[in-house]
Motif scaffolding. Structure first.
Motif, PDB file in Angstrom:
ATOM      1  N   GLY A   9      34.949 -72.893  13.678  1.00  0.00           N
ATOM      2  CA  GLY A   9      35.733 -71.775  14.174  1.00  0.00           C
ATOM      3  C   GLY A   9      34.874 -70.738  14.858  1.00  0.00           C
ATOM      4  N   GLU A  10      33.712 -70.457  14.273  1.00  0.00           N
ATOM      5  CA  GLU A  10      32.821 -69.478  14.888  1.00  0.00           C
ATOM      6  C   GLU A  10      32.302 -69.984  16.227  1.00  0.00           C
ATOM      7  OE1 GLU A  10      29.876 -68.819  11.951  1.00  0.00           O
ATOM      8  OE2 GLU A  10      31.129 -67.542  10.682  1.00  0.00           O
ATOM      9  N   ASP A  11      32.017 -71.293  16.315  1.00  0.00           N
ATOM     10  CA  ASP A  11      31.545 -71.849  17.583  1.00  0.00           C
ATOM     11  C   ASP A  11      32.618 -71.711  18.669  1.00  0.00           C
ATOM     12  OD1 ASP A  11      29.151 -72.462  16.452  1.00  0.00           O
ATOM     13  OD2 ASP A  11      29.664 -74.560  16.029  1.00  0.00           O
ATOM     14  N   SER A  12      33.884 -71.994  18.312  1.00  0.00           N
ATOM     15  CA  SER A  12      34.948 -71.896  19.305  1.00  0.00           C
ATOM     16  C   SER A  12      35.159 -70.451  19.739  1.00  0.00           C
ATOM     17  CB  SER A  12      36.253 -72.462  18.743  1.00  0.00           C
ATOM     18  OG  SER A  12      36.680 -71.710  17.616  1.00  0.00           O
ATOM     19  N   CYS A  13      35.012 -69.509  18.807  1.00  0.00           N
ATOM     20  CA  CYS A  13      35.159 -68.105  19.175  1.00  0.00           C
ATOM     21  C   CYS A  13      34.009 -67.645  20.054  1.00  0.00           C
ATOM     22  CB  CYS A  13      35.226 -67.227  17.916  1.00  0.00           C
ATOM     23  SG  CYS A  13      36.788 -67.383  17.024  1.00  0.00           S
ATOM     24  N   ARG A  14      32.817 -68.190  19.824  1.00  0.00           N
ATOM     25  CA  ARG A  14      31.687 -67.824  20.677  1.00  0.00           C
ATOM     26  C   ARG A  14      31.834 -68.444  22.063  1.00  0.00           C
ATOM     27  NH1 ARG A  14      28.452 -68.112  15.833  1.00  0.00           N
ATOM     28  NH2 ARG A  14      28.203 -70.354  16.110  1.00  0.00           N
ATOM     29  N   ALA A  15      32.448 -69.619  22.128  1.00  0.00           N
ATOM     30  CA  ALA A  15      32.596 -70.294  23.415  1.00  0.00           C
ATOM     31  C   ALA A  15      33.648 -69.626  24.284  1.00  0.00           C
ATOM     32  CB  ALA A  15      32.960 -71.763  23.203  1.00  0.00           C
ATOM     33  N   ALA A  16      34.673 -69.054  23.676  1.00  0.00           N
ATOM     34  CA  ALA A  16      35.753 -68.458  24.458  1.00  0.00           C
ATOM     35  C   ALA A  16      35.276 -67.301  25.318  1.00  0.00           C
ATOM     36  CB  ALA A  16      36.888 -68.023  23.533  1.00  0.00           C
ATOM     37  N   PRO A  17      34.544 -66.321  24.786  1.00  0.00           N
ATOM     38  CA  PRO A  17      34.079 -65.252  25.661  1.00  0.00           C
ATOM     39  C   PRO A  17      33.094 -65.744  26.703  1.00  0.00           C
ATOM     40  CG  PRO A  17      33.915 -64.615  23.350  1.00  0.00           C
ATOM     41  CD  PRO A  17      34.203 -66.080  23.400  1.00  0.00           C
ATOM     42  N   ALA A  18      32.256 -66.745  26.349  1.00  0.00           N
ATOM     43  CA  ALA A  18      31.268 -67.241  27.309  1.00  0.00           C
ATOM     44  C   ALA A  18      31.953 -67.838  28.523  1.00  0.00           C
ATOM     45  CB  ALA A  18      30.379 -68.286  26.641  1.00  0.00           C
ATOM     46  N   ALA A  19      33.102 -68.495  28.311  1.00  0.00           N
ATOM     47  CA  ALA A  19      33.805 -69.104  29.439  1.00  0.00           C
ATOM     48  C   ALA A  19      34.309 -68.058  30.410  1.00  0.00           C
ATOM     49  CB  ALA A  19      34.978 -69.941  28.923  1.00  0.00           C
ATOM     50  N   SER A  20      34.583 -66.840  29.906  1.00  0.00           N
ATOM     51  CA  SER A  20      35.079 -65.803  30.789  1.00  0.00           C
ATOM     52  C   SER A  20      33.974 -64.899  31.295  1.00  0.00           C
ATOM     53  CB  SER A  20      36.123 -64.939  30.056  1.00  0.00           C
ATOM     54  OG  SER A  20      35.540 -64.367  28.891  1.00  0.00           O
ATOM     55  N   GLY A  21      32.725 -65.204  30.931  1.00  0.00           N
ATOM     56  CA  GLY A  21      31.617 -64.458  31.467  1.00  0.00           C
ATOM     57  C   GLY A  21      31.274 -63.209  30.697  1.00  0.00           C
ATOM     58  N   ALA A  65      44.575 -60.146   6.441  1.00  0.00           N
ATOM     59  CA  ALA A  65      44.001 -59.486   7.616  1.00  0.00           C
ATOM     60  C   ALA A  65      42.755 -60.227   8.102  1.00  0.00           C
ATOM     61  CB  ALA A  65      43.667 -58.033   7.287  1.00  0.00           C
ATOM     62  N   GLU A  66      41.944 -60.698   7.179  1.00  0.00           N
ATOM     63  CA  GLU A  66      40.761 -61.463   7.571  1.00  0.00           C
ATOM     64  C   GLU A  66      41.152 -62.790   8.211  1.00  0.00           C
ATOM     65  OE1 GLU A  66      37.492 -59.819   4.318  1.00  0.00           O
ATOM     66  OE2 GLU A  66      38.667 -61.627   3.879  1.00  0.00           O
ATOM     67  N   ALA A  67      42.212 -63.420   7.695  1.00  0.00           N
ATOM     68  CA  ALA A  67      42.675 -64.672   8.289  1.00  0.00           C
ATOM     69  C   ALA A  67      43.181 -64.447   9.713  1.00  0.00           C
ATOM     70  CB  ALA A  67      43.777 -65.286   7.427  1.00  0.00           C
ATOM     71  N   LEU A  68      43.902 -63.357   9.933  1.00  0.00           N
ATOM     72  CA  LEU A  68      44.355 -63.032  11.277  1.00  0.00           C
ATOM     73  C   LEU A  68      43.171 -62.778  12.207  1.00  0.00           C
ATOM     74  CD1 LEU A  68      47.400 -60.677  10.563  1.00  0.00           C
ATOM     75  CD2 LEU A  68      47.481 -62.834  11.816  1.00  0.00           C
ATOM     76  N   SER A  69      42.157 -62.116  11.687  1.00  0.00           N
ATOM     77  CA  SER A  69      40.970 -61.834  12.508  1.00  0.00           C
ATOM     78  C   SER A  69      40.280 -63.123  12.919  1.00  0.00           C
ATOM     79  CB  SER A  69      40.006 -60.931  11.729  1.00  0.00           C
ATOM     80  OG  SER A  69      40.615 -59.694  11.408  1.00  0.00           O
ATOM     81  N   ARG A  70      40.130 -64.056  11.986  1.00  0.00           N
ATOM     82  CA  ARG A  70      39.499 -65.330  12.335  1.00  0.00           C
ATOM     83  C   ARG A  70      40.319 -66.085  13.369  1.00  0.00           C
ATOM     84  NH1 ARG A  70      38.039 -65.257   6.751  1.00  0.00           N
ATOM     85  NH2 ARG A  70      40.022 -66.229   6.192  1.00  0.00           N
ATOM     86  N   ALA A  71      41.649 -66.050  13.223  1.00  0.00           N
ATOM     87  CA  ALA A  71      42.496 -66.774  14.166  1.00  0.00           C
ATOM     88  C   ALA A  71      42.402 -66.199  15.573  1.00  0.00           C
ATOM     89  CB  ALA A  71      43.947 -66.751  13.690  1.00  0.00           C
ATOM     90  N   GLN A  72      42.139 -64.899  15.681  1.00  0.00           N
ATOM     91  CA  GLN A  72      42.069 -64.262  16.987  1.00  0.00           C
ATOM     92  C   GLN A  72      40.631 -63.991  17.424  1.00  0.00           C
ATOM     93  OE1 GLN A  72      44.748 -60.943  17.401  1.00  0.00           O
ATOM     94  NE2 GLN A  72      46.329 -61.898  16.156  1.00  0.00           N
TER      95      GLN A  72
END
Length: 401
Positions: A216-228, A287-294
């Protein structure tokens, strides 16, 4: 000789007829062009404006009904109705804010505008009082039911409204539901039913395994990188991620406050605090679960937080202050989120306001919004120069008891 004078005149006559006919056609054509067509129909107001107008119309109707009923009773029942009138007056002033009026619209036209625009709600059915054809409840018990129904509708409309308007509608609906519950025992009415709102987390709250958490952390890190953009922790700003981070932080502080209070309270208060502690721990996990999902940064939990000396001296009052302090946080989350996260925030706002009242704190007329009521716009006046929605005169001396 043959007289051909008439025949010679005919070509000239036909020529004049042709000129006149051409002029007539030209005049008619110009008239058709210059004649203005029917004005275009005004576009339908946005949903948020229709929801605001419906809320204003219904709040004014409830306020008028409460004022009329208060004039017919005395004692404690009158006092409870007057408190309701004061609450509804403040809410109507907030709903009639100048920035919500159309440019050039007169304040005296606000009630008519609200009635005409209140044609759409989240359910697609206009409120009964919004149409201006009903006289309102004819008993205090009817006012309780109408107040509760209005509060529930405001929360429903908040789910689909735009940011700031969603927060305002959620605040109005929360306060109306709380006031309905408070008014019911004072006038001998049955307690209103709880609104049908989501009360569970929109995501399953489980502790992720190490592999799943890393993925999950890898996917969250990849999302901002794709948008620069850089994958940096989000600061608590006016963004959905920032609002979620502030919610997590506030709930963690509240959990710590309850842990301290449970050890200092006794009897029923200690039991209530223990139950609410468990609830806050669950809300924190949600709240933490929502944060991870987003892909929002989750503030780390701290070993302890600073509590003032007054909290240690009076834990019950301290818990009321803690609960009241969470209301603006949930209000911000309502305004900045959408979908299931907003539904969760609306439920959290209502629950926090109920808990604040349980510990003796006042959530105010607009829970979740920090507002100076003195700066709210005044409501329109009637032809006699009087505010038709102003609180009634103070109770008579004979009613004090």
């Amino acid at each position: 000789m043959k007289d051909d004078t008439k025949e010679k005149r005919r070509p000239g006559r036909y020529f004049r007829y042709g000129i006149l006919a051409s002029l007539a056609v030209l005049v008619i054509s110009l008239g058709l062009v210059l004649t203005p067509g029917p004005p275009p129909e005004a576009p339908e107001p946005a949903f948020s404006e229709r929801a605001r107008a419906a809320a204003l119309a219904e709040t004014l109707q409830l306020r008028t009904t409460g004022s009329r009923l208060a004039d017919s009773v005395s004692g404690a029942e009158r006092q409870a109705l007057l408190r309701t009138v004061t609450l509804l007056t403040t809410q109507a002033r907030a709903l009639a804010a100048p920035d919500q009026n159309a440019p050039g619209q007169k304040t005296s036209d606000q009630g008519q505008s609200a009635t005409s625009a209140a044609s759409g709600t989240a359910s697609g059915v206009p409120s009964a009082s919004a149409g201006g054809t009903t006289a309102g409840p004819d008993s205090p018990a009817g006012l309780v039911a109408a107040l509760s129904a209005s509060g529930g509708q405001r929360l429903t409309d908040a789910e689909a409204s735009d940011g700031g308007m969603a927060r305002l509608l959620a605040a109005v609906g929360t306060a109306q539901l709380l006031q309905a519950s408070s008014l019911a025992p004072a006038v001998g009415a049955a307690a209103p039913p709880a609104p049908a709102l989501p009360v569970t987390a929109p995501l399953p709250v489980t502790t992720p395994s190490a592999g799943a958490q890393a993925a999950g952390e890898d996917s969250c890190r990849a999302a901002p990188a794709a948008s620069g953009t850089a994958a940096e922790p989000v600061a608590p700003t006016a963004t959905p991620e920032g609002a979620l981070a502030m919610t997590v932080k506030t709930e963690a502080e509240t959990v710590y406050g309850y842990q301290v209070a449970v050890a200092r309270l006794e009897g029923a208060a200690a039991d209530s605090a223990s139950q609410l502690l468990a609830r806050h721990e669950a809300v924190l996990a949600e709240a933490e679960a929502l944060s991870r999902a987003q892909c929002a940064a989750i503030p780390p939990r701290e070993a302890g937080y600073t509590l003032g000396p007054l909290f240690l001296e009076s834990p019950a009052s301290g818990l009321g202050s803690l609960e009241a302090g969470t209301l603006p946080v949930y209000g911000d989350l309502v305004a900045l989120s959408d979908g299931s996260t907003r539904q969760w925030a609306i439920s959290g706002l209502l629950a926090a306001a109920n808990r604040a009242i349980l510990w003796g704190a006042d959530p105010g007329p607009l829970p979740g919004i920090v507002v100076n009521t003195a700066q709210l716009p005044e409501l329109p006046q009637d032809g006699r120069g009087q505010d038709p929605t102003a609180p009634p005169a103070p109770p008579r001396q004979s009613d004090a008891g």
